[in-house]
Write a protein that holds these residues in place. Structure first.
Motif, PDB file in Angstrom:
ATOM      1  N   VAL A  99       0.760  -1.115   0.039  1.00 22.09           N
ATOM      2  CA  VAL A  99      -0.083  -0.129  -0.002  1.00 22.09           C
ATOM      3  C   VAL A  99       0.813   1.294   0.035  1.00 22.09           C
ATOM      4  O   VAL A  99       1.706   1.391   0.923  1.00 22.09           O
ATOM      5  CB  VAL A  99      -1.040   0.109   1.336  1.00 22.09           C
ATOM      6  N   SER A 100       0.840   2.158  -1.147  1.00 21.61           N
ATOM      7  CA  SER A 100       1.484   3.160  -1.113  1.00 21.61           C
ATOM      8  C   SER A 100       0.302   4.442  -1.158  1.00 21.61           C
ATOM      9  O   SER A 100      -0.435   4.669  -1.965  1.00 21.61           O
ATOM     10  CB  SER A 100       2.248   3.388  -2.649  1.00 21.61           C
ATOM     11  N   PHE A 101       0.479   5.231  -0.070  1.00 20.14           N
ATOM     12  CA  PHE A 101      -0.437   6.327   0.317  1.00 20.14           C
ATOM     13  C   PHE A 101       0.256   7.724   0.475  1.00 20.14           C
ATOM     14  O   PHE A 101       1.135   7.973   0.930  1.00 20.14           O
ATOM     15  CB  PHE A 101      -1.074   6.090   1.684  1.00 20.14           C
ATOM     16  N   ASP A 102      -0.136   8.396  -0.809  1.00 21.91           N
ATOM     17  CA  ASP A 102       0.133   9.718  -1.138  1.00 21.91           C
ATOM     18  C   ASP A 102      -1.090  10.627  -0.335  1.00 21.91           C
ATOM     19  O   ASP A 102      -2.123  10.455  -0.623  1.00 21.91           O
ATOM     20  CB  ASP A 102       0.391  10.231  -2.568  1.00 21.91           C
ATOM     21  N   ILE A 103      -0.603  11.212   0.935  1.00 18.55           N
ATOM     22  CA  ILE A 103      -1.507  12.202   1.634  1.00 18.55           C
ATOM     23  C   ILE A 103      -2.560  12.996   0.536  1.00 18.55           C
ATOM     24  O   ILE A 103      -3.820  13.215   1.090  1.00 18.55           O
ATOM     25  CB  ILE A 103      -1.105  12.816   2.790  1.00 18.55           C
ATOM     26  N   VAL A 155      -9.271  -4.469   2.393  1.00 19.49           N
ATOM     27  CA  VAL A 155      -8.356  -5.081   1.732  1.00 19.49           C
ATOM     28  C   VAL A 155      -7.769  -6.390   2.474  1.00 19.49           C
ATOM     29  O   VAL A 155      -7.594  -7.547   2.143  1.00 19.49           O
ATOM     30  CB  VAL A 155      -6.920  -4.163   1.281  1.00 19.49           C
ATOM     31  N   VAL A 156      -7.361  -5.978   3.972  1.00 19.47           N
ATOM     32  CA  VAL A 156      -7.210  -6.916   4.899  1.00 19.47           C
ATOM     33  C   VAL A 156      -8.148  -8.138   5.446  1.00 19.47           C
ATOM     34  O   VAL A 156      -7.758  -9.057   5.208  1.00 19.47           O
ATOM     35  CB  VAL A 156      -6.646  -6.621   6.173  1.00 19.47           C
ATOM     36  N   ILE A 174      -0.926  -7.326   3.416  1.00 21.12           N
ATOM     37  CA  ILE A 174      -0.087  -6.155   3.279  1.00 21.12           C
ATOM     38  C   ILE A 174       1.289  -6.469   3.441  1.00 21.12           C
ATOM     39  O   ILE A 174       1.620  -6.508   4.733  1.00 21.12           O
ATOM     40  CB  ILE A 174      -0.980  -5.119   3.893  1.00 21.12           C
ATOM     41  N   ILE A 175       2.110  -6.634   2.524  1.00 24.01           N
ATOM     42  CA  ILE A 175       3.568  -6.818   2.707  1.00 24.01           C
ATOM     43  C   ILE A 175       4.397  -5.707   3.204  1.00 24.01           C
ATOM     44  O   ILE A 175       5.431  -5.875   3.858  1.00 24.01           O
ATOM     45  CB  ILE A 175       4.070  -7.531   1.576  1.00 24.01           C
ATOM     46  N   ASN A 222      -1.452  -0.554  12.000  1.00 24.77           N
ATOM     47  CA  ASN A 222      -2.249  -1.665  12.789  1.00 24.77           C
ATOM     48  C   ASN A 222      -2.663  -2.318  11.888  1.00 24.77           C
ATOM     49  O   ASN A 222      -2.773  -3.852  11.940  1.00 24.77           O
ATOM     50  CB  ASN A 222      -3.049  -1.199  13.694  1.00 24.77           C
ATOM     51  N   TRP A 223      -3.345  -2.136  10.766  1.00 21.53           N
ATOM     52  CA  TRP A 223      -3.834  -3.101   9.754  1.00 21.53           C
ATOM     53  C   TRP A 223      -3.040  -3.942   8.946  1.00 21.53           C
ATOM     54  O   TRP A 223      -3.121  -5.041   8.595  1.00 21.53           O
ATOM     55  CB  TRP A 223      -4.920  -2.315   8.861  1.00 21.53           C
TER      56      TRP A 223
END
Length: 363
Positions: free
Chosen positions: A276-280, A311-312, A318-319, A347-348
């Motif tokens: 998961v790549s999260f750009d704010i 997703v979880v 989530i690696i 946490n997830w």
């Protein structure tokens, strides 16, 4: 080993999750060291190639400070804090080099915008070569650091800085997993090759990630600013890139479809292992006004967390994950939002890797 286990048990027994965040503790006031924690956050205060507003290099420390105000209770994850979450100290040499190189990159970008005038040609023409070499060095540094944490059995989260920062982590994961997909939440596609001459540009992170053959799928969510070149790249990817643009998602929901249904469509595109790549700036800019390139539209905070939880709960692992482009700006609001997002993401990811147990999903 017994002594360290005993020390950790004492920390767990003595820690009060209902108390005020302790400034003498770690991130979120938690009592864990990176050695004791199951999930380790690696800060990367780097923003050399940002092309509009700067400040993201200050994001990790701003979120560390804001994290002390975050309540640790999550109704889906009882006693989530016990998993063990810690953040490493930022590497001061990385921050110093970013501060040194940023003005050079900014001067070069300004020179390009002026049409590459002959005056200043010698000064500016060599800048991309030097910065590209330093970007490669950053990649190798992060690859080694995150690889060592992975080999120690840790869940790892990278905290930028600009969105170029996690590339070394993706390389480390590619050496340890035969294949995986990337779920990217972002306002931008980041599929530009060597944007403005910078190979490791924040606008090129997914173009660079897709050079890794282990990345079988890129699923982009919330996109609302991209160029013709990127649109062509997606069209010619033979399905390797799946775009869920914000306009499409909003049109679906305005037509009566639920966010839950849209999330199922998104998740169906993902393989069993997901990064998961999260750009704010994937969020509505009211939630991140200080970010470098805000764009109208985007996800609400709870929409993003709902997607992450789904997703979880779908059984995918989530690696790894990253959070980027949180700039303090003129208000603490940016770090307040970023810190809470970081907590839930970590946490997830921990749930998906077996470090935490989540309550069963509601019917």
């Amino acid at each position: 080993m017994a002594d360290s286990d005993s020390a950790l048990e004492k920390k767990l027994a003595d820690f009060d999750p209902n108390a005020l965040g302790d400034t003498s503790g770690g991130i979120f006031g938690l009592p864990f060291t990176p050695e004791e924690a199951q999930v380790v956050v690696v800060p990367v205060p780097w923003e050399v190639t940002v092309s509009y507003r700067a400040g993201t290099a200050e994001g990790p420390e701003a979120m560390r400070a804001a994290s002390l105000q975050v309540d640790l209770y999550d109704p889906d994850l009882p006693n989530a804090w016990r998993m063990g979450l810690a953040m490493e100290e930022a590497d001061e040499t990385i921050a110093a080099e970013s501060q040194e190189l940023r003005p050079r990159a900014e001067g070069y970008i300004g020179w390009l915008e002026e049409g590459e005038p002959e005056s200043g040609h010698a000064e500016h023409a060599a800048v991309p070569t030097h910065i590209n070499a330093r970007g490669q060095a950053l990649l190798e540094w992060l690859k080694q650091k995150t690889g060592a944490l992975l080999d120690a059995g840790k869940g790892v989260m990278v905290l930028g800085g600009d969105h170029s920062t996690p590339l070394g982590y993706l390389h480390a994961l590619a050496e340890r997993h035969q294949e995986f997909g990337i779920l990217q939440i972002d306002a931008h596609c980041d599929l530009r090759p060597a944007y403005e001459g910078f190979e490791f540009s924040h606008a090129s992170i997914m173009y660079n990630a897709l050079k890794l053959p282990q990345v079988k799928k890129l699923v982009q969510v919330g996109i609302r600013d991209y160029c013709q070149q990127e649109a062509d790249y997606i069209d010619q990817s033979n399905g390797r890139v799946a775009l869920f643009a914000d306009r499409f998602l909003q049109a679906e929901m305005l037509g009566g479809k639920s966010w839950k249904k849209e999330c199922k469509k998104i998740i169906a595109q993902l393989p069993p292992k997901v990064y998961v790549s999260f750009d704010i700036d994937g969020l509505d800019p009211k939630l991140c006004p200080g970010t470098g390139t805000p764009v109208p539209g985007g996800l609400e905070f709870e929409q993003a967390l709902y997607l992450l939880r789904m997703v979880v709960r779908s059984g995918r692992t989530i690696i790894g994950c990253d959070l980027n482009e949180v700039a303090p700006g003129d208000t603490e609001w940016n770090a307040i939002v970023g810190a809470r997002l970081l907590y839930h993401m970590a946490n997830w990811m921990g749930v998906s890797q077996g470090f935490l147990q989540a309550k069963p999903t509601e019917k």
